[in-house]
Design a protein around this motif. Sequence first.
Motif, PDB file in Angstrom:
ATOM      1  N   ARG A 127      67.499  24.551  32.649  1.00 31.14           N
ATOM      2  CA  ARG A 127      66.908  23.294  32.108  1.00 31.14           C
ATOM      3  C   ARG A 127      67.742  22.600  31.281  1.00 31.14           C
ATOM      4  O   ARG A 127      67.971  23.100  30.120  1.00 31.14           O
ATOM      5  N   ARG A 128      68.320  21.364  31.672  1.00 30.35           N
ATOM      6  CA  ARG A 128      69.212  20.531  30.750  1.00 30.35           C
ATOM      7  C   ARG A 128      68.408  19.245  30.606  1.00 30.35           C
ATOM      8  O   ARG A 128      68.138  18.546  31.479  1.00 30.35           O
ATOM      9  N   TYR A 129      67.940  18.929  29.422  1.00 30.35           N
ATOM     10  CA  TYR A 129      67.374  17.881  28.768  1.00 30.35           C
ATOM     11  C   TYR A 129      68.262  16.535  29.018  1.00 30.35           C
ATOM     12  O   TYR A 129      67.711  15.615  29.460  1.00 30.35           O
ATOM     13  N   THR A 130      69.251  16.643  28.489  1.00 29.25           N
ATOM     14  CA  THR A 130      70.191  15.526  28.324  1.00 29.25           C
ATOM     15  C   THR A 130      71.552  15.906  29.157  1.00 29.25           C
ATOM     16  O   THR A 130      72.347  16.886  28.891  1.00 29.25           O
ATOM     17  N   LYS A 131      71.788  15.032  30.217  1.00 31.17           N
ATOM     18  CA  LYS A 131      73.153  15.129  30.780  1.00 31.17           C
ATOM     19  C   LYS A 131      74.283  15.310  29.908  1.00 31.17           C
ATOM     20  O   LYS A 131      74.348  14.582  28.840  1.00 31.17           O
ATOM     21  N   GLY A 132      75.262  16.309  30.150  1.00 34.07           N
ATOM     22  CA  GLY A 132      76.479  16.281  29.115  1.00 34.07           C
ATOM     23  C   GLY A 132      76.192  17.329  28.190  1.00 34.07           C
ATOM     24  O   GLY A 132      77.068  18.061  27.763  1.00 34.07           O
ATOM     25  N   ASP A 133      74.844  17.727  27.797  1.00 34.14           N
ATOM     26  CA  ASP A 133      74.516  18.383  26.627  1.00 34.14           C
ATOM     27  C   ASP A 133      74.386  19.956  27.128  1.00 34.14           C
ATOM     28  O   ASP A 133      74.222  20.242  28.448  1.00 34.14           O
ATOM     29  N   ARG A 134      74.608  20.915  26.285  1.00 34.15           N
ATOM     30  CA  ARG A 134      74.393  22.479  26.830  1.00 34.15           C
ATOM     31  C   ARG A 134      72.874  22.352  27.200  1.00 34.15           C
ATOM     32  O   ARG A 134      72.076  21.840  26.633  1.00 34.15           O
ATOM     33  N   ASP A 185      70.825  30.233  21.766  1.00 33.93           N
ATOM     34  CA  ASP A 185      71.473  29.026  22.449  1.00 33.93           C
ATOM     35  C   ASP A 185      71.226  28.872  23.892  1.00 33.93           C
ATOM     36  O   ASP A 185      72.020  28.805  24.693  1.00 33.93           O
ATOM     37  N   GLY A 186      69.798  29.386  24.346  1.00 33.08           N
ATOM     38  CA  GLY A 186      69.559  29.105  26.138  1.00 33.08           C
ATOM     39  C   GLY A 186      70.123  30.255  26.538  1.00 33.08           C
ATOM     40  O   GLY A 186      69.918  30.210  27.758  1.00 33.08           O
ATOM     41  N   ILE A 187      70.679  31.221  26.283  1.00 31.59           N
ATOM     42  CA  ILE A 187      71.192  32.186  26.760  1.00 31.59           C
ATOM     43  C   ILE A 187      70.645  33.571  26.409  1.00 31.59           C
ATOM     44  O   ILE A 187      70.499  33.831  25.461  1.00 31.59           O
ATOM     45  N   LEU A 188      70.201  34.335  27.703  1.00 32.72           N
ATOM     46  CA  LEU A 188      69.723  35.595  27.455  1.00 32.72           C
ATOM     47  C   LEU A 188      70.792  36.522  27.094  1.00 32.72           C
ATOM     48  O   LEU A 188      71.655  36.893  27.586  1.00 32.72           O
ATOM     49  N   ALA A 226      69.128  23.550  27.718  1.00 35.34           N
ATOM     50  CA  ALA A 226      68.390  24.468  26.654  1.00 35.34           C
ATOM     51  C   ALA A 226      68.034  25.816  27.043  1.00 35.34           C
ATOM     52  O   ALA A 226      67.894  26.795  26.445  1.00 35.34           O
ATOM     53  N   VAL A 227      67.887  26.006  28.322  1.00 34.06           N
ATOM     54  CA  VAL A 227      67.843  27.215  28.953  1.00 34.06           C
ATOM     55  C   VAL A 227      68.916  27.265  30.044  1.00 34.06           C
ATOM     56  O   VAL A 227      68.965  26.474  30.782  1.00 34.06           O
TER      57      VAL A 227
END
Length: 227
Positions: free
Chosen positions: A11-18, A211-214, A20-21
Motif C-alpha cells: 500500500r502506497r499512499y502517495t506516489k513517489g513515497d516509500r 517502516d512498512g517492512i516485515l 506504508a506497507v
Amino acid sequence: MATVTFDRATRRYTKGDRPAVDQLSLEIGDGEFLVLVGPSGSGKSTALRMLAGLEDVNSGTIRIGDRDVTNLEPKDRDIAMVFQNYALYPHMSVAENMAFALKIAHRPKDEIARRVTEAARILDLTEYLDRKPKALSGGQRQRVAMGRAIVREPRVFLMDEPLSNLDAKLRVQTRIQIAGLQRRLGTTTVYVTHDQVEAMTMGDRVAVLRDGILQQVDTPRRMYEHP
Ligand code: ADP
Ligand code: ADP
C-alpha cells in the motif's frame, strides 16, 4: 477454515513515497492469535485496514481461506473489527448495541437473542444488557464493543489497539480476558499494538513491522530467546 494470507501486499499512499506497507508476505493460521507490533508509523494500521478492505491494495494479494479478498467490499469479507475508539450507539442499550448488526442483516429474532445472550455470558455483561453505554465503565464498554464483533461469528477478528484508552490496571486485566476469549472462540485474530509487553503476552506469534517492512515473525518464546 480461515487462514489469512498476505502475499507481497503493498500500500502506497502517495506516489513517489516509500510504501506504508511494502510487499508484506505473511500467513496467519486457522484459529491463530497473531499480534502485529511496531513503532508508530510502521504500517500496522494500514496492514490491518488492507485486510479489512478499508484501504486499497496497490499490488499483491490478500486471501482469507482459499478466497482472494483483495478487491472485495469490507462487508463481503466475513471479518469483524474492534477499534480503539469503540463508538457504541449511545441511545441504544447494551443488548441493542450487540444485536444491531444482526438486525440489519435480518437474522431471525430467536437467533439474535441466542447470540446476544451467549456473548453477554462470555463477556460477563449479562447484568448490564439493559443499560446504556454511559452507565458503564471503560472496561465494560470495551467488552460491549467486543460483543458486537463476537455476535457476528466472523471468520476473522481484527483489533486495532483496543486497550489504549484503558488505564494500566484495566489494560492488564482486559488483555488476559481478550486472550482467553480468543482461545475459547478459536477465531483467527490479528491484533495490532505498539506495546511490546502486550505483544509478547497475548500472541501465539508476533510479527514485527518497521517502516512498512516485515522484520521478524515468531512465537513470543523464540523471540525472547533470539531477539
Ligand atoms: P501505524 O499503525 O504503525 O502507526 P500507519 O499504518 O498508521 O502506522 O502508518 C504508516 C505510514 O503511512 C505512516 O508513515 C503514515 O504517516 C502513513 N499514512 C497512514 N495513513 C495515511 C493516509 N491516510 N494518507 C497518507 N499517509 C498515511
Ligand atoms: P428491542 O426490543 O428494541 O429489540 P432490546 O434492547 O429489547 O431492544 O433488545 C435488542 C435485542 O437484544 C433483542 O432482539 C433481543 O434478542 C436481545 N436481547 C434484549 N435483551 C436481552 C436480554 N436480557 N437477554 C438476552 N438477549 C436480549
